[in-house]
Design an enzyme around this catalytic site. Structure first.
Site, PDB file in Angstrom:
ATOM      1  N   GLU A 181       0.838  -1.199   0.000  1.00  0.00           N
ATOM      2  CA  GLU A 181       0.000   0.000   0.000  1.00  0.00           C
ATOM      3  C   GLU A 181       0.865   1.238   0.000  1.00  0.00           C
ATOM      4  O   GLU A 181       1.679   1.433   0.899  1.00  0.00           O
ATOM      5  CB  GLU A 181      -0.895  -0.033   1.243  1.00  0.00           C
ATOM      6  CG  GLU A 181      -1.704   1.225   1.489  1.00  0.00           C
ATOM      7  CD  GLU A 181      -2.356   1.188   2.880  1.00  0.00           C
ATOM      8  OE1 GLU A 181      -2.951   0.156   3.241  1.00  0.00           O
ATOM      9  OE2 GLU A 181      -2.227   2.178   3.603  1.00  0.00           O
ATOM     10  N   HIS A 217       3.688   0.997   2.915  1.00  0.00           N
ATOM     11  CA  HIS A 217       3.692  -0.188   3.770  1.00  0.00           C
ATOM     12  C   HIS A 217       3.689  -1.407   2.866  1.00  0.00           C
ATOM     13  O   HIS A 217       2.689  -1.701   2.201  1.00  0.00           O
ATOM     14  CB  HIS A 217       2.473  -0.188   4.703  1.00  0.00           C
ATOM     15  CG  HIS A 217       2.418   1.022   5.593  1.00  0.00           C
ATOM     16  ND1 HIS A 217       1.579   2.083   5.363  1.00  0.00           N
ATOM     17  CD2 HIS A 217       3.144   1.339   6.699  1.00  0.00           C
ATOM     18  CE1 HIS A 217       1.766   3.001   6.286  1.00  0.00           C
ATOM     19  NE2 HIS A 217       2.707   2.585   7.110  1.00  0.00           N
ATOM     20  N   HIS A 238       0.586  -1.563  10.252  1.00  0.00           N
ATOM     21  CA  HIS A 238       0.329  -0.128  10.324  1.00  0.00           C
ATOM     22  C   HIS A 238      -1.079   0.100  10.829  1.00  0.00           C
ATOM     23  O   HIS A 238      -1.855  -0.833  11.014  1.00  0.00           O
ATOM     24  CB  HIS A 238       0.603   0.564   8.993  1.00  0.00           C
ATOM     25  CG  HIS A 238      -0.155   0.024   7.813  1.00  0.00           C
ATOM     26  ND1 HIS A 238       0.123  -1.196   7.244  1.00  0.00           N
ATOM     27  CD2 HIS A 238      -1.166   0.548   7.081  1.00  0.00           C
ATOM     28  CE1 HIS A 238      -0.682  -1.402   6.217  1.00  0.00           C
ATOM     29  NE2 HIS A 238      -1.483  -0.363   6.113  1.00  0.00           N
TER      30      HIS A 238
END
Ligand SMILES: [Fe+2]
Length: 436
Positions: A347, A366, A372
Site C-alpha cells: 500500500e 507499507h 500499520h
C-alpha cells in the site's frame, strides 16, 4: 461551480472547457468541421489530413477491453526521424537493483523552492515494482515543476500515466485535446499517447504513476449494483484540438526505462479529428461515491477502488488506484479511524492535503505484512469518540494497492523529504490488558 458544505461538486462549472463524457465510450471529435471522415482509411482524408491508428490492446482483445483510436492529423508520426538516447537523472524504472523494505516508510511533501524545470525534468521516482519489459507493476513518482514543457512533448511507451496534482493547476495537452486538471482531480494518459504538461500556476507539485500492466479499467461493482464508486459519467475525455506548426519541438519518448529524443520541426499536437475509445481522461476525485458500513465495523478498503489494473484474483491486482474521499463515518460501537492491519498486498498512500511541514508525512509506504494503523495519539482519540456520525477528512486521499512488493528508489530514500523515523508514530503504546 456550486459546492455543498463538504466540498463535493454538485454542479458543473459553466465556464469549463468542453469535454466528452464517460469511460471507455466510443467517441469522436473534430476541431474543424468536416475533418472527420466517415471511414477510417479513406483514399484521401478530408482537408489534406492523414489517417493514423494507435492501439492500446491486442487486436483481438475482448470488446470490453479493446482500446484503439484513429487520428486524422497533419503529418504521420513517422516524420519524427531517428531518436538519440538522453538522460533524465531522477525518472527511474524498476527494478532499481535494491531490496524492498519491510520498514514502514513516510515522506513529507517534496520541497518546491528552487523548482525551475518542467514536469519531465521534475519527476523523481519514489518506488516501483515489476518492469515495463515484463508488462507488470507500477512506478510511483513525485513531480515538482516551475515551468511549462512549452516546446517539448513526451510519449511514454512503458506505461499508462496517472497524474495527480497536489499543488498547482495543470493544462495537459495531448494528441486528442486538452485537459485542465486542478488539485483534487487526476489525469489518465494512455500508454503511447503524446502529451505535454503546462503550468497554470507558478509552481506545480504532485504524483505521477506509471502502469506497466493491463490498462486501467473500472472495477466490477458486484453487489453494490449498477451505480457507485467512480461513476462512468464523471470521466471526461478531451475534444479535438491542434496546434499551429510553430517552432521546433523536442520530442522525448520513454522506452524500456531509457529516454530517447529528437527535435521536430513542428508541433506533434497536430491531430485535427479523431475517433475511438483509447483516450486520455480527467476525473474529479471528490466525485467518488463512497459506500461503507452504516451499522458497525469497517468494510475492506476495496470499496474505495476507482480503477484497477487486474492481476491475480487471489494474490491481488497488478494495482488498484483507490480514492478515500472526505466522507461520513457512522458505525456504532466502532473504532472509527482505520484500525491496525497487515495485508498481503502493498500500500502506497498519498495525503494530498497534508500540512506543508517537513516533519509530517504526506505519503507513506507499507509493503506486504508491514503492520500499520493509527498513531498512538490517534488511538486514544478513537477510543473515546462517541457514536454520532462524523464527517471525516478534508480532501481526497489516494492509495495504490499492488500484489508486488514496492522497492524504494535510492534517490527517494536519501532525499531530505524521507522520514526515517516515521515508525515512531506507534511508539509510546502501553498495554491495558488487565486479567480479572
Ligand atoms: Fe493500510
Amino acid at each position: 461551480m456550486t459546492n455543498d458544505v463538504h466540498g463535493v461538486v454538485l454542479q458543473r462549472a459553466e465556464s469549463e472547457r468542453a469535454y466528452q463524457y464517460g469511460f471507455g465510450n466510443e467517441l469522436q471529435s473534430e476541431a474543424v468541421p468536416g475533418a472527420l471522415p466517415l471511414t477510417n482509411n479513406p483514399r484521401q482524408p478530408p482537408l489534406g489530413l492523414v489517417s493514423e491508428l494507435v492501439t492500446g490492446a491486442a487486436f483481438v482483445a475482448a470488446r470490453a477491453q479493446n482500446l484503439r483510436t484513429y487520428m486524422f492529423r497533419k503529418r504521420p508520426s513517422t516524420t519524427r526521424g531517428r531518436l538519440d538516447e538522453i538522460d533524465l537523472a531522477h525518472f527511474l524504472t524498476p527494478p532499481f537493483g535494491g531490496k524492498p523494505s519491510p520498514n514502514a516508510m513516510g515522506w513529507a511533501h517534496f520541497d518546491t523552492s528552487g523548482a525551475t524545470g518542467d514536469f519531465l525534468d521534475g519527476i523523481r521516482t519514489i518506488c516501483g515494482n515489476g518492469s515495463p519489459k515484463e508488462q507488470a507493476g507500477v512506478a510511483i513518482h513525485t513531480y515538482v515543476a516551475g515551468k511549462s514543457m512549452e516546446r517539448r512533448a513526451f510519449l511514454n511507451a512503458d506505461g499508462e500515466m496517472i497524474i495527480v496534482p497536489q499543488k498547482g493547476r495543470l493544462q495537459v495537452v495531448t494528441e486528442l485535446g486538452v485537459l485542465d486538471v486542478a488539485p483534487s482531480e487526476m489525469a489518465i494518459i494512455p500508454r503511447g499517447i503524446k502529451f505535454r504538461v503546462d503550468l497554470l500556476d507558478p509552481v506545480a507539485r504532485g504524483y505521477a504513476c506509471e502502469n506497466f500492466g493491463a490498462p486501467l479499467r473500472l472495477p466490477e461493482l458486484g453487489l453494490i449494483g449498477s451505480f457507485g464508486q467512480a461513476q462512468i459519467i464523471d470521466f471526461k475525455a478531451p475534444t479535438a484540438a491542434f496546434e499551429d506548426d510553430g517552432e521546433a519541438t523536442e520530442f522525448v519518448t520513454k522506452y524500456c526505462g531509457a529516454f530517447w529524443a529528437t527535435t521536430l520541426s513542428h508541433s506533434p499536437f497536430d491531430v485535427v479529428a479523431w475517433r475511438g475509445n483509447m483516450t486520455p481522461y480527467k476525473y474529479d476525485m471528490n466525485r467518488f461515491m463512497a459506500v461503507g458500513s452504516v451499522t458497525y465495523d469497517h468494510s475492506d478498503p476495496s470499496i474505495y477502488c476507482a480503477l484497477t489494473s487486474p492481476g491475480d484474483p487471489v494474490l491481488g491486482a497488478n494495482f488498484d488506484f483507490c480514492i478515500l474521499p472526505p466522507r461520513w463515518v457512522a458505525g456504532d460501537h466502532t473504532f472509527r479511524p482505520p484500525g491496525y492491519h497487515r495485508n498481503c498486498v502493498v500500500e502506497f498512500l498519498a495525503l494530498l492535503t497534508a500540512p506543508e511541514d517537513p516533519a509530517i508525512p504526506a505519503a507513506t509506504l507499507h509493503n506486504s505484512y508491514v503492520p500499520h494503523g493509527p498513531a498512538t495519539r490517534i488511538l486514544e482519540m478513537g477510543r473515546t469518540q462517541g457514536d454520532e456520525p462524523a464527517w471525516m477528512g478534508d480532501g481526497p486521499v489516494f492509495f495504490i494497492e499492488s500484489r508486488f512488493p514496492l522497492e524504494i528508489a535510492k534517490s527517494a530514500f536519501d532525499h531530505p523529504a524521507c522520514l526515517h523515523n516515521y515508525h515512531e508514530k506507534w511508539s509510546g503504546f502501553e498495554s491495558r490488558f488487565q486479567p480479572d
